[in-house]
Design an enzyme around this catalytic site. Structure first.
Site, mmCIF file in Angstrom:
data_model
loop_
_atom_site.group_PDB
_atom_site.id
_atom_site.type_symbol
_atom_site.label_atom_id
_atom_site.label_comp_id
_atom_site.label_asym_id
_atom_site.label_seq_id
_atom_site.Cartn_x
_atom_site.Cartn_y
_atom_site.Cartn_z
ATOM 1 N N HIS A 198 0.799 -1.232 0.000
ATOM 2 C CA HIS A 198 0.000 0.000 0.000
ATOM 3 C C HIS A 198 0.831 1.281 0.000
ATOM 4 O O HIS A 198 0.411 2.285 -0.553
ATOM 5 C CB HIS A 198 -1.029 -0.034 1.129
ATOM 6 C CG HIS A 198 -2.180 -0.891 0.752
ATOM 7 N ND1 HIS A 198 -2.291 -2.195 1.174
ATOM 8 C CD2 HIS A 198 -3.207 -0.673 -0.091
ATOM 9 C CE1 HIS A 198 -3.374 -2.720 0.629
ATOM 10 N NE2 HIS A 198 -3.953 -1.824 -0.141
ATOM 11 N N GLU A 442 -13.033 -9.291 -5.560
ATOM 12 C CA GLU A 442 -11.614 -9.516 -5.272
ATOM 13 C C GLU A 442 -11.379 -10.843 -4.561
ATOM 14 O O GLU A 442 -10.276 -11.130 -4.113
ATOM 15 C CB GLU A 442 -11.017 -8.345 -4.483
ATOM 16 C CG GLU A 442 -11.729 -8.000 -3.195
ATOM 17 C CD GLU A 442 -11.107 -6.786 -2.486
ATOM 18 O OE1 GLU A 442 -9.963 -6.419 -2.781
ATOM 19 O OE2 GLU A 442 -11.792 -6.227 -1.616
ATOM 20 N N ASP A 466 -6.004 -8.367 -4.920
ATOM 21 C CA ASP A 466 -6.376 -9.473 -4.037
ATOM 22 C C ASP A 466 -6.859 -10.684 -4.831
ATOM 23 O O ASP A 466 -6.566 -11.824 -4.457
ATOM 24 C CB ASP A 466 -7.463 -9.030 -3.054
ATOM 25 C CG ASP A 466 -6.856 -8.279 -1.882
ATOM 26 O OD1 ASP A 466 -5.836 -8.752 -1.351
ATOM 27 O OD2 ASP A 466 -7.377 -7.221 -1.524
ATOM 28 N N CYS A 513 -10.340 -2.021 -10.610
ATOM 29 C CA CYS A 513 -9.527 -1.029 -9.887
ATOM 30 C C CYS A 513 -8.251 -1.643 -9.327
ATOM 31 O O CYS A 513 -7.518 -0.983 -8.598
ATOM 32 C CB CYS A 513 -10.341 -0.358 -8.786
ATOM 33 S SG CYS A 513 -10.996 -1.521 -7.584
HETATM 34 C C1 PEP Z 1 -7.488 -4.915 -5.050
HETATM 35 O O1 PEP Z 1 -7.457 -5.823 -4.214
HETATM 36 O O2 PEP Z 1 -7.282 -5.080 -6.267
HETATM 37 C C2 PEP Z 1 -7.747 -3.535 -4.619
HETATM 38 C C3 PEP Z 1 -7.905 -2.565 -5.495
HETATM 39 O O3 PEP Z 1 -7.801 -3.302 -3.275
HETATM 40 P P1 PEP Z 1 -6.515 -3.135 -2.338
HETATM 41 O O4 PEP Z 1 -5.306 -3.065 -3.232
HETATM 42 O O5 PEP Z 1 -6.710 -1.885 -1.573
HETATM 43 O O6 PEP Z 1 -6.554 -4.361 -1.507
HETATM 44 MG MG MG Z 2 -8.189 -5.499 -2.225
#
Ligand code: PEP
Ligand code: MG
Length: 581
Positions: A198, A442, A466, A513
């Site tokens: 992150h 996800e 994920d 996303c």
């Molecule tokens: C994902 O899992 O693709 C996502 C966009 O969420 P995060 O990366 O915040 O887990």
């Molecule tokens: Mg995610």
């Protein structure tokens, strides 16, 4: 340019890591990061008296640093944060704190460890008081302990000064980067991490050149606080204390970087449309409302993912409905009528939230996280939903729920939303009745069940970060198995295709996303599958747009048919590379 590093006398050294966000950056190293384990292991204590003096000096220095921050915060009218810092300053100056630390140094003979232990013991005492106020102070005590220990270890807080810095740390918490203004960070050097960590995701949203993987062979220890550095975020190259000729050799690269930026800037207002007229909406992933302007500058057609957990991070307590309302309203207003998809908080996994006191878990990514927390903690979930619904009045908002695995969870979410609306109506607060509610796809369970889930939700957004890790059983942050982490794996592609088809068959929209959306070759496949929206870190938008504008949907469908007949993810990647570049 050569002037910036003038007067250097140290020898230049080249260190290599894995470049994950391209761009050349130059600046002074500022050590950052919250996990002190690596630093503690390398710390060599001196005799007890010297350790005591170090601790005392650190307490005095930290009190002074805090005093300066408080002045700055007050001058910027940031009263709440100033009050928190004031409380911290009082703790640092508390004679009982100093006494406890000295006693611990007698016992342990190690100043930073003694500080952490003393703070921890006092924090536990506060927690046992069964008083909410004191329990909350426990978090502050731990934070203060860390600050003082960091001072002794030479791990500086990323204080906001006037000079741009290159943040460097074995681990840097996402909130450290999120809490700093983009203009102050020239680059990021990370010991651990991957493209989907992150801290990296936030850096990406802000186009901050980033290199990861420097824990390997302890390379990170060869970079010291205050070193001057040139870094190439594409090649993963770091020149520490460069000689004038090193700097000159980077001038050409910087020139090329500027030319490319100008080329991309020219695409800003053009749509992402194929040569035969198929349009895909390109949106941005953001971590704070401060990212929206940057996203629009890259030509984003709205926000496809606002990771709201960052509103909860980097602070001492749960943000109130009002705090959240302000943050969401600002993001929505900045979107100027374009869609702003706010994901409800995705705490857990690699985004812990110390003040929630969630017990340590063996498998945090499979544990108490995201919607699982929200559904059990109405004190967290209701205010968040109310804040989003209220902010929705100021533009076009959507609510997105992370980590859904079944219909029952979504039904409960809908009940909470109805309850939030009732409360708002009762309180006489304005809210939008026109907010779409969708889910992240996800988990493999959600992807498989999309034909059913599509009957309940307004949209799907595929979270490949994920989805890839859960489908392939490959930890998204583990560098040793990153060769297995491939969004072109046929198992992943089939789940993605299934999700998009389920959406189309049920008359709802599907977007993506996860980081896969920012891969131009993947974007071609996704467009051919019928995806409506791709949301990514803003700096990736021009590259994806250029690719989509260069191809016809007919050709893309031919490529998709070839790909879906293939058996191996690496072969697919290479095939796409060969024909799409
Ligand atoms: C994902 O899992 O693709 C996502 C966009 O969420 P995060 O990366 O915040 O887990
Ligand atoms: Mg995610």
């Amino acid at each position: 340019m050569q002037g910036i590093f003038q007067g250097e006398s140290k020898m230049a050294e080249i260190i290599r890591g894995k470049g994950v966000i391209s761009g050349i950056a130059m600046g002074k190293i500022m050590l950052a990061g919250q996990n002190l384990d690596g630093y503690l292991v390398n710390y060599e204590p001196e005799d007890k008296e010297t350790e005591k003096k170090k601790a005392q000096d650190a307490l005095t220095a930290v009190a002074e640093i805090l005093r300066e921050s408080i002045e700055k915060l007050k001058s910027k009218d940031m009263k709440e944060q100033a009050a928190i810092m004031e409380a911290h300053r009082m703790m640092v100056q508390d004679p009982m704190m100093a006494d406890n630390i000295m006693a611990k140094i007698e016992e342990l003979g190690n100043a930073p460890k003694a500080v952490l232990k003393a703070a921890e013991e006092q924090a536990v005492m506060f927690e046992q008081m069964e008083d909410e106020y004191f329990a909350a102070r426990a978090v502050d005590l731990r934070d203060v302990g860390k600050r003082v220990a960091k001072y002794i270890l030479g791990v500086k807080e990323p204080e906001i000064g006037d000079e741009k810095v290159i943040l460097c740390g074995r681990e840097i918490e996402p909130s450290v980067i999120a809490g700093m203004e983009t203009e102050k960070i020239a680059g990021v050097l990370l010991g651990s991490g991957s493209t989907t960590a992150h801290a990296v995701i936030i850096a990406k949203a802000r186009a901050i050149p980033t290199i990861v993987g420097l824990n390997k062979e302890d390379r990170i220890d060869r970079i010291a606080d205050g070193d001057h550095v040139i870094m190439d975020g594409e090649r993963g190259e770091i020149v520490v204390n460069p000689a004038p000729e090193d700097i000159a050799s980077y001038d050409e690269k910087i020139k090329k970087q500027k030319e490319l930026a100008a080329h991309y800037a020219a695409l800003k207002d053009l749509p992402a449309v194929t040569t035969d007229g198929v349009k895909v909406d390109l949106m941005a992933n953001i971590g704070t409302h401060m990212d929206v302007d940057n996203a629009l500058n890259y030509g984003a057609e709205g926000v496809g993912l606002f990771r709201s957990e960052f509103v909860f991070m980097g602070r001492q307590d749960i943000p109130t409905e009002e705090d959240q309302f302000k943050a969401y309203k600002e993001a929505i207003e900045k979107c100027k009528g374009k869609l702003c998809v706010i994901r409800t908080m995705d705490i857990g996994g690699d985004k812990p939230l110390p003040y929630l006191n969630i017990p340590e878990e063996e498998n945090p990514f499979l544990g108490y996280r995201a919607v699982r927390i929200s559904l059990q903690r109405r004190d967290l979930f209701l205010p968040q939903l109310k804040a989003i619904l209220r902010a929705g009045v100021y533009g076009k908002a959507a609510i997105m729920i992370p980590m859904i695995i079944n219909v029952a969870e979504f039904k409960k979410v809908k009940e909470f939303i109805e309850e939030a609306k009732l409360e708002l109506a009762h309180e006489g607060k304005a809210y939008s009745d026109d907010v779409q509610v969708g889910i992240m796809v996800e988990t493999p369970a959600a992807a498989i069940m999309t034909p059913v889930l599509a009957k309940y939700v307004d949209f799907f957004s595929i979270g490949t970060n994920d989805l890839v890790q859960y489908t392939l059983a490959v930890d998204r942050g583990n560098a040793n198995i990153s060769y297995l982490y491939n969004h072109f794996n046929p198992a992943v592609l089939r789940l993605v295709q299934r999700t998009i088809s389920s959406a189309r068959e049920n008359g709802i929209w599907a977007g993506m996303c996860g980081e896969m959306a920012s891969d131009p070759n993947a974007a071609v496949l996704l467009m051919a599958m019928g995806i409506s929206e791709l949301s990514m870190s803003a700096p990736s938008i021009p590259r994806v747009k250029e690719k989509i504008r260069s191809i016809s949907s007919v050709k893309a469908k031919e490529i998709l048919a070839d790909v879906m007949a293939m058996e191996d993810g690496d072969d697919i990647r290479n095939y796409l590379q060969k024909i799409l570049g």
